[in-house]
Enzyme design. Structure first.
Site, mmCIF file in Angstrom:
data_model
loop_
_atom_site.group_PDB
_atom_site.id
_atom_site.type_symbol
_atom_site.label_atom_id
_atom_site.label_comp_id
_atom_site.label_asym_id
_atom_site.label_seq_id
_atom_site.Cartn_x
_atom_site.Cartn_y
_atom_site.Cartn_z
ATOM 1 N N ASP A 274 37.106 46.081 39.775
ATOM 2 C CA ASP A 274 38.232 45.373 40.398
ATOM 3 C C ASP A 274 37.823 44.756 41.741
ATOM 4 O OD1 ASP A 274 40.797 44.434 40.559
ATOM 5 O OD2 ASP A 274 41.684 46.343 41.185
ATOM 6 N N ASN B 33 46.282 41.599 31.632
ATOM 7 C CA ASN B 33 45.703 40.446 32.336
ATOM 8 C C ASN B 33 46.103 39.106 31.704
ATOM 9 O OD1 ASN B 33 42.648 42.247 33.158
ATOM 10 N ND2 ASN B 33 44.395 41.806 34.479
HETATM 11 C C1 IPE Z 1 42.350 46.327 36.062
HETATM 12 O O1 IPE Z 1 42.436 45.514 37.173
HETATM 13 C C2 IPE Z 1 41.753 45.574 34.923
HETATM 14 C C3 IPE Z 1 40.356 45.185 35.075
HETATM 15 C C4 IPE Z 1 39.562 45.482 36.055
HETATM 16 C C5 IPE Z 1 39.847 44.406 33.982
HETATM 17 P P1 IPE Z 1 43.777 44.747 37.543
HETATM 18 O O2 IPE Z 1 43.496 43.982 38.773
HETATM 19 O O3 IPE Z 1 44.267 43.972 36.367
HETATM 20 O O4 IPE Z 1 44.787 45.941 37.790
HETATM 21 P P2 IPE Z 1 46.111 46.018 38.665
HETATM 22 O O5 IPE Z 1 46.998 44.899 38.215
HETATM 23 O O6 IPE Z 1 45.702 45.846 40.092
HETATM 24 O O7 IPE Z 1 46.657 47.375 38.402
HETATM 25 C C1 IPE Z 2 38.993 42.356 38.361
HETATM 26 O O1 IPE Z 2 39.166 41.582 39.503
HETATM 27 C C2 IPE Z 2 38.630 41.521 37.164
HETATM 28 C C3 IPE Z 2 39.724 41.335 36.210
HETATM 29 C C4 IPE Z 2 40.889 41.924 36.233
HETATM 30 C C5 IPE Z 2 39.476 40.390 35.139
HETATM 31 P P1 IPE Z 2 40.576 40.967 39.871
HETATM 32 O O2 IPE Z 2 40.657 39.583 39.304
HETATM 33 O O3 IPE Z 2 41.672 41.862 39.470
HETATM 34 O O4 IPE Z 2 40.463 40.872 41.442
HETATM 35 P P2 IPE Z 2 41.614 41.177 42.505
HETATM 36 O O5 IPE Z 2 42.172 42.522 42.182
HETATM 37 O O6 IPE Z 2 42.630 40.100 42.342
HETATM 38 O O7 IPE Z 2 40.918 41.137 43.810
HETATM 39 MG MG MG Z 3 42.633 43.379 40.400
#
Ligand code: IPE
Ligand code: IPE
Ligand code: MG
Length: 238
Positions: free
Chosen positions: A22, A70
């Site tokens: 993340d 997502n």
């Molecule tokens: C979890 O991250 C999913 C992945 C890393 C693929 P998110 O960014 O989607 O999770 P939340 O929304 O902060 O819980």
């Molecule tokens: C994790 O990074 C990757 C996916 C969920 C695909 P994020 O895209 O959630 O990055 P933040 O949480 O917005 O920084």
């Molecule tokens: Mg995230």
């Protein structure tokens, strides 16, 4: 980095490490870059992570790359993520084969772009017999969806008089045949599971770090494995 790498007991490394990768978006935002650039840098981290995990003798690494939730993101970000994943598999498949990495996919193939599905199926097939490490890509993965799919798969496959057991359910999980998660890592400072491997993390040790995924380095993993080895895993016993 070297210090932690040297302190690690090679006979007690976790068998299964699961990582919630993340912070890509925030990494990009800090640099005034588009979010997809954060995903691109995040994808680049996977190769060094794989090498570090192989060096340590970790058996399975599960990577959370796209959750069932997502899909609520903007269409262009989602398309960018699939494109990057396809590029990752295309660019790395020969290296992956040479290193003895077995690729797996956990998640539902439904709704994935056809090109992404083809590359994943092809890469998984080509690496099926590799034994050095298993890299389990969790794409379009949701823990609740996995449990529903498992229960439905079980119900469709047998007589209903029998009760569902833990072992029978596990045979129908996306992760069938893989050990439970020993160590769950989440980057970016969030302290939650976000629907990841709900069944498999029952007794996992958890380590959260504020490091954003694109900044994740081998030294971070060494430190975490060392920290994991300092913990007392009791599994409900004494
Ligand atoms: C979890 O991250 C999913 C992945 C890393 C693929 P998110 O960014 O989607 O999770 P939340 O929304 O902060 O819980
Ligand atoms: C994790 O990074 C990757 C996916 C969920 C695909 P994020 O895209 O959630 O990055 P933040 O949480 O917005 O920084
Ligand atoms: Mg995230």
């Amino acid at each position: 980095m070297k210090e932690y790498a040297r302190l690690i007991d090679r006979d007690r490394v976790p068998r299964h490490v699961a990582i919630i990768m993340d912070g890509n978006g925030r990494w990009a935002k800090k640099r005034s870059l588009p979010r997809v650039e954060g995903h691109r840098r995040g994808a680049q981290v996977i190769e060094s992570l794989m090498d570090t995990a192989i060096g340590l003798g970790i058996g399975v690494v599960s990577l959370y790359a796209f959750s069932t939730e997502n899909w609520s993101r903007p269409k262009d970000e989602i398309a960018g993520i699939w494109r990057l994943l396809e590029m990752f598999f295309e660019a790395n498949i020969e290296k992956i084969k040479k290193k003895g990495v077995r690729l797996r996919h956990s998640g539902s193939m439904r709704h994935l772009p056809a090109s992404t599905r083809r590359i994943i199926e092809d890469s998984v097939g080509q690496t099926r017999n590799n034994r050095i490490i298993t890299l389990n890509f969790c794409l379009n993965y949701g823990g609740r969806q996995e449990l529903l799919d498992a229960v439905n798969g079980w119900a469709a496959s047998r007589k209903h008089e029998e009760k569902l057991s833990e072992r029978a359910l596990e045979r129908h999980l996306y992760t069938a045949g893989l050990p439970d998660v020993d160590l769950l890592i989440r980057t970016s400072g969030e302290h939650r599971i976000s629907n990841f491997l709900l069944w498999q993390v029952a007794y996992a040790e958890m380590i959260f770090t504020r490091v954003l995924w694109p900044d994740f380095k081998p030294r971070h993993l060494y430190r975490m494995i060392y920290e994991y080895q300092q913990r007392d895993r009791r599994f409900g016993g004494l």
